[in-house]
Design an enzyme around this catalytic site. Structure first.
Site, PDB file in Angstrom:
ATOM      1  N   PHE A 185       2.578   8.123 -15.394  1.00 23.68           N
ATOM      2  CA  PHE A 185       1.760   7.148 -14.976  1.00 23.68           C
ATOM      3  C   PHE A 185      -0.198   7.154 -15.848  1.00 23.68           C
ATOM      4  CE2 PHE A 185      -1.035   6.342 -11.307  1.00 23.68           C
ATOM      5  CZ  PHE A 185      -0.805   4.261 -11.046  1.00 23.68           C
ATOM      6  N   ASN A 205      -1.055   9.903  -4.053  1.00 21.48           N
ATOM      7  CA  ASN A 205      -0.578   8.350  -4.654  1.00 21.48           C
ATOM      8  C   ASN A 205       0.321   7.896  -5.652  1.00 21.48           C
ATOM      9  OD1 ASN A 205      -1.704   5.944  -5.367  1.00 21.48           O
ATOM     10  ND2 ASN A 205      -2.184   6.867  -7.652  1.00 21.48           N
ATOM     11  N   PRO A 206       1.199   7.600  -4.389  1.00 23.65           N
ATOM     12  CA  PRO A 206       2.642   7.288  -4.395  1.00 23.65           C
ATOM     13  C   PRO A 206       2.993   6.231  -4.988  1.00 23.65           C
ATOM     14  CG  PRO A 206       2.144   6.946  -2.127  1.00 23.65           C
ATOM     15  CD  PRO A 206       0.757   6.813  -2.708  1.00 23.65           C
TER      16      PRO A 206
END
Ligand code: SAM
Ligand code: GLN
Length: 257
Positions: free
Chosen positions: A81, A178-179
């Site tokens: 990510f 920060n899922p």
């Protein structure tokens, strides 16, 4: 082809000049200022390959293998990510809590590139435990921790939630994450579709991660700080959980203490 000409053509193809300069700078190692004052020099032959890749939607930061986050440049690659600007607010909140409450041990669920934990480690004296379901995320976080010189204070293990640290759970004072919180089926900007789905999607309502986390873990005596989607504040407020806003005034973080 000359640099000036290459910028002009790539602009006509649809690439913003700022991105053309970032790509040229990556390929040549020269700064944007240097490039702009040397428009007559020859440009790297790979430039148009990269322009085409970028125009197909492929994220700029996967091409140049780095992303600025908080106070530094993080290495990123496909499969991990790309850290976002909103998450810098999560880091600032965490640093403030850590300093005020004199916290010694934090745990991050879903380290990704390591942007959050590594930034916190650079600004405080905490020890961090970090997990991720992705082996690549663990590898990239290890690399970034080492690039920033904080590798001796982070323990990284592959696994779900805080399962790899069950035996150390009692020592954790702050849990940060920060899922993935995007709703399954949501329409995403094209470049985001190149990022790993396990980093983005949080089930039908986007809330799977939070529901599962609070079901699995007794958080009494601990502080929990997590990022949420800007349309998810109501769900948490209804449960008397504090919702905090990001720089643009949108609901973005939850705090349980
Ligand atoms: N912390 C990084 C950041 O803010 O840039 C990455 C955040 S990304 C949105 C979410 C990360 O959590 C991904 O790396 C994903 O692989 C990981 N992940 C998703 N579900 C997880 C779970 N149940 N346990 C551990 N990691 C998880
Ligand atoms: N804000 C991210 C996006 O751009 C989603 C991040 C997340 O799920 N944690 O889609």
């Amino acid at each position: 082809m000359k640099i000036g000409e290459a910028i002009k053509i790539s602009k006509r193809m649809g690439l913003p000049e700022t991105e053309a300069l970032i790509l040229l700078s990556y390929l040549s190692g020269n700064s944007k200022e240097y490039l702009l004052s040397h428009l007559e020099e020859e440009c790297n032959e790979k430039f148009f390959l990269f322009v085409k890749k970028r125009l197909s939607g492929y994220p700029l930061h996967y091409i140049i293998k780095k992303k600025h986050f908080f106070k530094g440049e993080f290495y990123v690659e496909e499969g991990v990510f790309i850290p976002r600007f909103e998450t810098e607010g999560l880091v600032e909140l965490a640093i403030d809590i850590i300093k005020r409450r004199k916290i010694g041990t934090i745990a991050e669920i879903g380290v990704g590139s390591g942007a959050v934990s590594v930034s916190i480690l650079c600004e405080t004296n905490v020890r961090a435990l970090g997990t991720d379901v992705s082996e690549k995320a663990i590898k990239v976080t290890r690399l970034n921790a080492s690039n920033f010189g904080v590798e001796s204070r982070i323990d990284l293990r592959k696994g779900r939630f805080l399962e790899p640290f069950r035996s150390e759970y009692k020592n954790i004072e702050l849990i940060i994450s920060n899922p993935p919180y995007v709703r399954q089926g949501a329409i995403l900007p094209e470049d985001v579709t190149f990022e790993p789905p396990e980093a983005l999607f949080g089930g039908e309502d986007g809330l799977y991660f939070y529901k599962e986390f609070f079901k699995l873990y007794d958080t009494s005596g601990k502080i929990v700080l997590m990022e949420i989607g800007d349309d998810q504040g109501e769900y948490f407020r209804k449960q008397n959980i504090t919702v905090l806003k990001d720089y643009s005034g949108k609901d973005r973080y939850i705090l349980v203490e």
